[in-house]
Design a protein around this motif. Structure first.
Motif, PDB file in Angstrom:
ATOM      1  N   GLU A  73       0.935  -1.171   0.094  1.00  9.09           N
ATOM      2  CA  GLU A  73      -0.087   0.067   0.061  1.00  9.09           C
ATOM      3  C   GLU A  73       1.027   1.134  -0.040  1.00  9.09           C
ATOM      4  O   GLU A  73       0.639   2.254  -0.778  1.00  9.09           O
ATOM      5  N   LEU A  74       2.135   1.391   0.699  1.00 13.48           N
ATOM      6  CA  LEU A  74       2.789   2.567   0.925  1.00 13.48           C
ATOM      7  C   LEU A  74       3.568   2.596  -0.155  1.00 13.48           C
ATOM      8  O   LEU A  74       3.927   3.776  -0.865  1.00 13.48           O
ATOM      9  N   ILE A  75       3.737   1.461  -1.019  1.00 13.50           N
ATOM     10  CA  ILE A  75       4.757   1.453  -2.308  1.00 13.50           C
ATOM     11  C   ILE A  75       3.804   2.285  -3.281  1.00 13.50           C
ATOM     12  O   ILE A  75       4.098   3.258  -4.100  1.00 13.50           O
ATOM     13  N   LYS A  76       2.541   1.688  -3.403  1.00 17.59           N
ATOM     14  CA  LYS A  76       1.547   2.286  -4.347  1.00 17.59           C
ATOM     15  C   LYS A  76       1.110   3.793  -4.226  1.00 17.59           C
ATOM     16  O   LYS A  76       1.105   4.494  -5.093  1.00 17.59           O
ATOM     17  N   ALA A  77       0.938   4.090  -2.831  1.00 14.37           N
ATOM     18  CA  ALA A  77       0.746   5.483  -2.580  1.00 14.37           C
ATOM     19  C   ALA A  77       1.957   6.441  -2.618  1.00 14.37           C
ATOM     20  O   ALA A  77       1.712   7.713  -2.795  1.00 14.37           O
ATOM     21  N   LYS A  78       2.985   6.066  -2.894  1.00  9.86           N
ATOM     22  CA  LYS A  78       4.326   6.770  -2.818  1.00  9.86           C
ATOM     23  C   LYS A  78       4.600   7.942  -1.556  1.00  9.86           C
ATOM     24  O   LYS A  78       5.597   7.960  -1.243  1.00  9.86           O
ATOM     25  N   ARG A 136       2.291  13.167  16.394  1.00  9.80           N
ATOM     26  CA  ARG A 136       3.427  13.815  15.467  1.00  9.80           C
ATOM     27  C   ARG A 136       2.973  13.529  14.054  1.00  9.80           C
ATOM     28  O   ARG A 136       2.776  12.467  13.791  1.00  9.80           O
ATOM     29  N   ASP A 137       2.905  14.577  13.240  1.00 12.41           N
ATOM     30  CA  ASP A 137       2.639  14.387  11.853  1.00 12.41           C
ATOM     31  C   ASP A 137       3.738  13.889  10.881  1.00 12.41           C
ATOM     32  O   ASP A 137       4.848  14.667  10.775  1.00 12.41           O
ATOM     33  N   ILE A 138       3.406  12.705  10.132  1.00 12.99           N
ATOM     34  CA  ILE A 138       4.769  12.113   9.566  1.00 12.99           C
ATOM     35  C   ILE A 138       4.485  11.979   8.288  1.00 12.99           C
ATOM     36  O   ILE A 138       3.254  11.414   7.857  1.00 12.99           O
ATOM     37  N   LEU A 139       5.614  12.207   7.371  1.00 16.30           N
ATOM     38  CA  LEU A 139       5.290  11.840   5.883  1.00 16.30           C
ATOM     39  C   LEU A 139       6.110  10.577   5.905  1.00 16.30           C
ATOM     40  O   LEU A 139       7.363  10.562   5.860  1.00 16.30           O
ATOM     41  N   ILE A 140       5.480   9.630   5.000  1.00 15.41           N
ATOM     42  CA  ILE A 140       6.261   8.271   4.568  1.00 15.41           C
ATOM     43  C   ILE A 140       6.427   8.333   3.146  1.00 15.41           C
ATOM     44  O   ILE A 140       5.309   8.674   2.263  1.00 15.41           O
ATOM     45  N   ILE A 141       7.683   8.163   2.464  1.00 16.52           N
ATOM     46  CA  ILE A 141       7.772   8.440   1.094  1.00 16.52           C
ATOM     47  C   ILE A 141       8.418   7.129   0.497  1.00 16.52           C
ATOM     48  O   ILE A 141       9.336   6.419   1.273  1.00 16.52           O
ATOM     49  N   TYR A 142       7.748   6.530  -0.511  1.00 22.59           N
ATOM     50  CA  TYR A 142       8.533   5.506  -0.996  1.00 22.59           C
ATOM     51  C   TYR A 142       9.200   6.038  -2.518  1.00 22.59           C
ATOM     52  O   TYR A 142       8.460   6.847  -3.354  1.00 22.59           O
ATOM     53  N   TYR A 161      10.925   5.902   3.286  1.00 22.11           N
ATOM     54  CA  TYR A 161      11.545   6.906   4.111  1.00 22.11           C
ATOM     55  C   TYR A 161      10.630   7.541   5.026  1.00 22.11           C
ATOM     56  O   TYR A 161       9.569   7.665   4.499  1.00 22.11           O
ATOM     57  N   ALA A 162      10.857   8.081   6.179  1.00 19.58           N
ATOM     58  CA  ALA A 162       9.831   8.868   7.146  1.00 19.58           C
ATOM     59  C   ALA A 162      10.587  10.010   7.763  1.00 19.58           C
ATOM     60  O   ALA A 162      11.554   9.910   8.002  1.00 19.58           O
ATOM     61  N   MET A 163       9.835  11.232   7.838  1.00 16.74           N
ATOM     62  CA  MET A 163      10.234  12.286   7.935  1.00 16.74           C
ATOM     63  C   MET A 163       9.041  13.109   8.445  1.00 16.74           C
ATOM     64  O   MET A 163       7.729  12.904   8.303  1.00 16.74           O
ATOM     65  N   ASP A 164       9.524  14.466   9.319  1.00 15.33           N
ATOM     66  CA  ASP A 164       8.209  15.047   9.796  1.00 15.33           C
ATOM     67  C   ASP A 164       7.896  15.690   8.615  1.00 15.33           C
ATOM     68  O   ASP A 164       8.356  16.062   7.435  1.00 15.33           O
ATOM     69  N   SER A 165       6.359  15.896   8.498  1.00 16.46           N
ATOM     70  CA  SER A 165       5.699  16.361   7.336  1.00 16.46           C
ATOM     71  C   SER A 165       5.742  17.726   6.941  1.00 16.46           C
ATOM     72  O   SER A 165       5.611  18.124   5.911  1.00 16.46           O
ATOM     73  N   HIS A 185      11.441  25.148   7.678  1.00 17.94           N
ATOM     74  CA  HIS A 185      11.668  26.414   7.326  1.00 17.94           C
ATOM     75  C   HIS A 185      10.608  27.329   7.460  1.00 17.94           C
ATOM     76  O   HIS A 185      10.709  28.370   8.346  1.00 17.94           O
ATOM     77  N   ALA A 186       9.353  27.213   6.982  1.00 23.97           N
ATOM     78  CA  ALA A 186       8.000  27.681   7.434  1.00 23.97           C
ATOM     79  C   ALA A 186       6.743  26.914   7.532  1.00 23.97           C
ATOM     80  O   ALA A 186       5.537  27.536   7.152  1.00 23.97           O
ATOM     81  N   GLY A 187       7.006  25.592   7.621  1.00 20.26           N
ATOM     82  CA  GLY A 187       5.729  24.878   7.743  1.00 20.26           C
ATOM     83  C   GLY A 187       5.261  24.252   6.560  1.00 20.26           C
ATOM     84  O   GLY A 187       4.119  23.745   6.421  1.00 20.26           O
ATOM     85  N   GLY A 188       6.004  24.424   5.392  1.00 22.24           N
ATOM     86  CA  GLY A 188       5.371  23.958   4.065  1.00 22.24           C
ATOM     87  C   GLY A 188       5.034  22.620   4.104  1.00 22.24           C
ATOM     88  O   GLY A 188       5.626  21.849   5.029  1.00 22.24           O
ATOM     89  N   LYS A 189       4.062  22.096   3.264  1.00 24.98           N
ATOM     90  CA  LYS A 189       3.809  20.688   3.208  1.00 24.98           C
ATOM     91  C   LYS A 189       4.678  19.854   2.225  1.00 24.98           C
ATOM     92  O   LYS A 189       4.521  19.887   0.889  1.00 24.98           O
ATOM     93  N   LEU A 190       5.488  19.072   2.748  1.00 26.34           N
ATOM     94  CA  LEU A 190       6.417  18.289   1.934  1.00 26.34           C
ATOM     95  C   LEU A 190       5.795  17.351   1.102  1.00 26.34           C
ATOM     96  O   LEU A 190       6.705  17.067   0.213  1.00 26.34           O
ATOM     97  N   GLU A 191       4.844  16.861   1.558  1.00 26.82           N
ATOM     98  CA  GLU A 191       4.084  15.788   0.823  1.00 26.82           C
ATOM     99  C   GLU A 191       3.882  16.374  -0.752  1.00 26.82           C
ATOM    100  O   GLU A 191       3.733  15.508  -1.747  1.00 26.82           O
ATOM    101  N   LEU A 192       3.803  17.824  -0.934  1.00 24.27           N
ATOM    102  CA  LEU A 192       3.477  18.159  -2.206  1.00 24.27           C
ATOM    103  C   LEU A 192       4.946  18.364  -2.932  1.00 24.27           C
ATOM    104  O   LEU A 192       4.588  18.919  -4.223  1.00 24.27           O
TER     105      LEU A 192
END
Ligand code: FES
Length: 157
Positions: A25-30, A39-45, A51-55, A59-66
């Protein structure tokens, strides 16, 4: 240890693995967003690795998922959509390119600002994926956007 988290207005991490989903599922979702222990976490495939990091960008709280993922100076980085800061997926290091105007001719080179984004440990057992939150007690800039104070600012980012 506890005092650090209190001062940062954060819940201390348990140090235990949190189930975050099936590997397929995580691979498919990327990109997958999870709230783990508050804590809000971004998981990246990306290219065979999770990988997992703070989402929120330190710098100013931008949404790294994008953000887009690109390689710079041999490091895979997520590029924050807001101000294009480049953050390495593996370590949360922010890198930038600059040239010294006193150099003739100026040659652009890569530099590091150090680890700015908190990264977390991803493990897998029989297709189940877990994230263990970092227990590093040093302040890492992305911590700010995980606490109550940072919530207001990151909403504007
Ligand atoms: Fe990410 Fe500014 S918020 S670069």
């Amino acid at each position: 240890f506890q005092a650090f988290y209190r001062a940062m207005d954060l819940k201390p991490p348990s140090g235990e693995p949190n189930f975050v989903g099936k590997k397929d599922e995580l691979i498919k979702a990327k990109r997958s967003f999870r709230t783990l222990e508050g804590r809000d976490i971004l998981i990246i495939y990306h290219e065979g690795v999770l990988y997992a990091m703070d989402s929120y960008c330190y710098h100013a709280g931008g949404k790294l998922e994008l953000g887009d993922i690109e390689e710079f100076d041999g490091k895979l980085c997520i590029v924050c959509p807001n101000h294009k800061y480049k953050i390495s997926l593996a370590k949360g290091e922010c890198i930038y390119k600059a040239s010294n105007p006193r150099e003739k001719p100026p040659v652009p080179r890569w530099y590091s600002k150090g680890v700015k984004q908190r990264t977390h440990t991803v493990t897998e057992t029989d297709g189940d994926v877990f994230v263990t939150l970092s227990t590093e007690t040093r302040f890492i800039e992305s911590d700010y956007f995980q606490g109550e104070k940072g919530k207001v600012e990151r909403a504007k980012a």
